[in-house]
Scaffold this motif. Structure first.
Motif, PDB file in Angstrom:
ATOM      1  N   THR A 130       0.772  -1.653  -0.145  1.00  0.00           N
ATOM      2  CA  THR A 130       0.212  -0.084   0.124  1.00  0.00           C
ATOM      3  C   THR A 130       1.344   1.021  -0.464  1.00  0.00           C
ATOM      4  O   THR A 130       1.818   1.160   0.706  1.00  0.00           O
ATOM      5  CB  THR A 130      -0.940  -0.112   0.980  1.00  0.00           C
ATOM      6  OG1 THR A 130      -1.805   1.285   1.240  1.00  0.00           O
ATOM      7  CG2 THR A 130      -0.535   0.273   2.911  1.00  0.00           C
ATOM      8  N   TYR A 131       0.764   2.242  -0.836  1.00  0.00           N
ATOM      9  CA  TYR A 131       0.662   3.490  -0.864  1.00  0.00           C
ATOM     10  C   TYR A 131      -0.024   4.676  -0.530  1.00  0.00           C
ATOM     11  O   TYR A 131      -1.242   4.803  -0.773  1.00  0.00           O
ATOM     12  CB  TYR A 131       1.605   4.017  -1.663  1.00  0.00           C
ATOM     13  CG  TYR A 131       2.149   5.666  -2.473  1.00  0.00           C
ATOM     14  CD1 TYR A 131       3.064   5.945  -1.519  1.00  0.00           C
ATOM     15  CD2 TYR A 131       1.717   6.436  -3.229  1.00  0.00           C
ATOM     16  CE1 TYR A 131       3.245   7.078  -1.693  1.00  0.00           C
ATOM     17  CE2 TYR A 131       1.755   7.572  -3.416  1.00  0.00           C
ATOM     18  CZ  TYR A 131       2.634   7.678  -2.052  1.00  0.00           C
ATOM     19  OH  TYR A 131       3.190   9.554  -2.107  1.00  0.00           O
ATOM     20  N   GLU A 132       0.449   5.507   0.722  1.00  0.00           N
ATOM     21  CA  GLU A 132      -0.662   6.803   0.847  1.00  0.00           C
ATOM     22  C   GLU A 132       0.632   7.842   1.028  1.00  0.00           C
ATOM     23  O   GLU A 132       1.060   8.074   1.832  1.00  0.00           O
ATOM     24  CB  GLU A 132      -1.045   6.095   2.721  1.00  0.00           C
ATOM     25  CG  GLU A 132      -2.382   5.372   2.878  1.00  0.00           C
ATOM     26  CD  GLU A 132      -3.391   5.923   2.215  1.00  0.00           C
ATOM     27  OE1 GLU A 132      -3.249   7.318   2.428  1.00  0.00           O
ATOM     28  OE2 GLU A 132      -4.471   5.738   2.209  1.00  0.00           O
ATOM     29  N   PRO A 137      -2.249   4.941   7.006  1.00  0.00           N
ATOM     30  CA  PRO A 137      -2.595   3.783   6.108  1.00  0.00           C
ATOM     31  C   PRO A 137      -3.799   3.153   7.002  1.00  0.00           C
ATOM     32  O   PRO A 137      -3.370   3.292   8.539  1.00  0.00           O
ATOM     33  CB  PRO A 137      -2.127   2.657   5.735  1.00  0.00           C
ATOM     34  CG  PRO A 137      -0.650   3.162   5.752  1.00  0.00           C
ATOM     35  CD  PRO A 137      -0.646   4.553   6.528  1.00  0.00           C
ATOM     36  N   GLY A 138      -5.185   2.713   6.728  1.00  0.00           N
ATOM     37  CA  GLY A 138      -6.323   2.020   8.153  1.00  0.00           C
ATOM     38  C   GLY A 138      -5.204   1.202   8.861  1.00  0.00           C
ATOM     39  O   GLY A 138      -5.674   0.965  10.341  1.00  0.00           O
ATOM     40  N   LEU A 139      -4.850   0.449   8.142  1.00  0.00           N
ATOM     41  CA  LEU A 139      -3.885  -0.745   9.327  1.00  0.00           C
ATOM     42  C   LEU A 139      -2.858  -0.227   9.985  1.00  0.00           C
ATOM     43  O   LEU A 139      -2.645  -0.997  10.942  1.00  0.00           O
ATOM     44  CB  LEU A 139      -3.904  -1.907   7.817  1.00  0.00           C
ATOM     45  CG  LEU A 139      -4.424  -2.876   7.267  1.00  0.00           C
ATOM     46  CD1 LEU A 139      -4.285  -3.077   5.640  1.00  0.00           C
ATOM     47  CD2 LEU A 139      -4.939  -3.448   8.129  1.00  0.00           C
ATOM     48  N   TRP A 184       2.925  -4.504   2.986  1.00  0.00           N
ATOM     49  CA  TRP A 184       4.009  -3.472   2.488  1.00  0.00           C
ATOM     50  C   TRP A 184       4.076  -2.210   3.128  1.00  0.00           C
ATOM     51  O   TRP A 184       3.259  -2.200   1.616  1.00  0.00           O
ATOM     52  CB  TRP A 184       4.685  -4.319   1.548  1.00  0.00           C
ATOM     53  CG  TRP A 184       6.418  -3.362   1.459  1.00  0.00           C
ATOM     54  CD1 TRP A 184       6.936  -2.450   1.133  1.00  0.00           C
ATOM     55  CD2 TRP A 184       6.966  -4.258   0.375  1.00  0.00           C
ATOM     56  NE1 TRP A 184       8.060  -2.128   0.895  1.00  0.00           N
ATOM     57  CE2 TRP A 184       8.215  -3.844  -0.137  1.00  0.00           C
ATOM     58  CE3 TRP A 184       7.364  -5.318  -0.695  1.00  0.00           C
ATOM     59  CZ2 TRP A 184       9.425  -3.827  -0.722  1.00  0.00           C
ATOM     60  CZ3 TRP A 184       7.990  -5.079  -1.872  1.00  0.00           C
ATOM     61  CH2 TRP A 184       9.179  -3.750  -1.452  1.00  0.00           C
ATOM     62  N   ALA A 185       4.376  -1.456   3.388  1.00  0.00           N
ATOM     63  CA  ALA A 185       3.495   0.435   3.360  1.00  0.00           C
ATOM     64  C   ALA A 185       4.802   1.007   2.741  1.00  0.00           C
ATOM     65  O   ALA A 185       5.765   1.091   3.942  1.00  0.00           O
ATOM     66  CB  ALA A 185       2.782   0.254   4.697  1.00  0.00           C
ATOM     67  N   LEU A 186       4.064   2.020   1.933  1.00  0.00           N
ATOM     68  CA  LEU A 186       4.653   2.959   1.800  1.00  0.00           C
ATOM     69  C   LEU A 186       4.198   4.089   1.937  1.00  0.00           C
ATOM     70  O   LEU A 186       2.619   4.237   2.011  1.00  0.00           O
ATOM     71  CB  LEU A 186       5.627   3.001  -0.360  1.00  0.00           C
ATOM     72  CG  LEU A 186       6.139   2.207  -0.576  1.00  0.00           C
ATOM     73  CD1 LEU A 186       5.804   1.653  -2.035  1.00  0.00           C
ATOM     74  CD2 LEU A 186       7.073   2.184  -0.133  1.00  0.00           C
ATOM     75  N   ILE A 187       5.335   5.217   3.652  1.00  0.00           N
ATOM     76  CA  ILE A 187       3.754   6.247   3.030  1.00  0.00           C
ATOM     77  C   ILE A 187       4.806   7.786   3.362  1.00  0.00           C
ATOM     78  O   ILE A 187       6.235   7.814   2.917  1.00  0.00           O
ATOM     79  CB  ILE A 187       3.916   6.170   4.725  1.00  0.00           C
ATOM     80  CG1 ILE A 187       3.456   4.853   5.224  1.00  0.00           C
ATOM     81  CG2 ILE A 187       3.512   7.695   5.592  1.00  0.00           C
ATOM     82  CD1 ILE A 187       3.168   5.158   6.836  1.00  0.00           C
ATOM     83  N   PRO A 237      -3.769   7.265  -3.049  1.00  0.00           N
ATOM     84  CA  PRO A 237      -3.959   5.924  -2.252  1.00  0.00           C
ATOM     85  C   PRO A 237      -3.546   4.992  -3.344  1.00  0.00           C
ATOM     86  O   PRO A 237      -4.719   4.884  -4.662  1.00  0.00           O
ATOM     87  CB  PRO A 237      -5.092   5.555  -1.368  1.00  0.00           C
ATOM     88  CG  PRO A 237      -4.826   6.992  -1.336  1.00  0.00           C
ATOM     89  CD  PRO A 237      -5.308   8.197  -2.352  1.00  0.00           C
ATOM     90  N   VAL A 238      -2.580   3.734  -3.019  1.00  0.00           N
ATOM     91  CA  VAL A 238      -2.768   2.313  -4.204  1.00  0.00           C
ATOM     92  C   VAL A 238      -2.904   1.651  -3.040  1.00  0.00           C
ATOM     93  O   VAL A 238      -2.104   1.801  -1.939  1.00  0.00           O
ATOM     94  CB  VAL A 238      -1.782   2.016  -4.618  1.00  0.00           C
ATOM     95  CG1 VAL A 238      -2.222   1.518  -5.608  1.00  0.00           C
ATOM     96  CG2 VAL A 238      -2.203   3.837  -5.993  1.00  0.00           C
TER      97      VAL A 238
END
Length: 301
Positions: A130-132, A137-139, A184-187, A237-238
């Protein structure tokens, strides 16, 4: 040569109205079809082996059709000469879960249909990327951060509705803290500078990100302001959801102010996968991200 599976409509087209299909029902149908194909049986051959009509086989492999009973699923596997108690246990579990409502149904009053679909997909996914660019991110949100976000987005919502939405988000996060979901989160770096609520809320949120970044199933990267020189920066966001080998394709989730779009076309998902890959290259490493988070936490202390 093993027969090819029959072509199906897009998964997303079946999961969204007016069909209201669940991921569990899709998985049951895909499981039975996969076992037949692995056995090298056509629909007619499977019908002969199981002692039923070809139409019956097609109905059981159709995710829009009637859910088979556990006994029916087991009899088909026996007819396909499937070996291994694990596969029979998997069939029983799939059928049982497909007949049960998801945990999110308790929040039906506050979870829109497009949100319930995301929760259904997350529950069955093994990994999420995810990318925010605008928020945490909600998670990964703390209850305080989530409450502030929801109050700003729903200025006239009553406190009970906001509390229910926060509770839903907290329960959803158990997928991460339990290790059931790889994330795997990108912020975007701007998220760390954009104050939500107060200094105390932001300090708690950034510390929570640091804790989550230490989990073995989480990879968190900050995308710095300098990223984007290669055209990698996305402006929305994706989320890319990935599933075990059970007949489900990768799905891209694109959320907007009043709803969301779900994409499962191979070319569409490949475009977003490539964009996320480029962002990962330009994002800070795990160690650099932790250092950035520590500096951000000290700003709000």
């Amino acid at each position: 040569m093993a027969p090819e599976p029959e072509r199906r409509p897009s998964l997303v087209s079946l999961l969204t109205p007016p069909f209201r299909l669940t991921v569990s029902r899709w998985k049951v149908a895909a499981f039975l079809q996969r076992r037949r194909v692995e056995r090298g049986l056509s629909v007619d051959g499977a019908a002969a082996a199981a002692g039923c009509s070809p139409a019956r086989i097609r109905r059981l492999e159709n995710p829009e059709g009637r859910l088979p009973s556990t006994d029916e699923a087991v009899r088909l596997l026996q007819a396909y000469e499937v070996r291994g108690e694990a596969l029979f246990a998997e069939a029983r579990d799939l059928v049982a879960r497909a007949g049960e409502p998801g945990w999110w149904h308790r929040y039906g009053d506050v979870a829109a249909e497009w949100v319930r679909l995301l929760l259904d997909l997350e529950t069955h996914a093994f990994a999420v990327r995810t990318y925010e660019p605008l928020g945490v991110p909600g998670l990964f949100q703390t209850e305080e951060y989530a409450r502030m976000v929801m109050c700003s987005g729903l200025p006239h919502a009553d406190l009970e509705e906001v509390a229910a939405r926060v509770a839903l988000r907290s329960e959803r996060q158990q997928l991460v803290t339990s290790g059931a979901l790889e994330v795997w989160a990108l912020i975007d770096e701007s998220v760390l500078r954009r104050e939500v609520g107060s200094n105390a809320v932001m300090a708690g949120q950034v510390r929570h990100l640091i804790r989550l970044a230490g989990l073995p199933n989480v990879l968190l990267q900050v995308v710095p302001f300098t990223a984007g020189s290669s055209g990698a920066r996305l402006n929305h966001p994706v989320t890319l959801l990935r599933f075990p080998k059970d007949g489900l394709p990768d799905i891209v989730y694109l959320e907007h102010h009043t709803g969301a779009h779900y994409l499962d076309g191979e070319k569409e998902t490949e475009v977003y996968r490539g964009a996320l890959d480029l962002l990962c290259v330009e994002a800070l490493s795990r160690e650099e991200t932790l250092a950035k988070l520590e500096r951000a936490a000290s700003l709000y202390a």
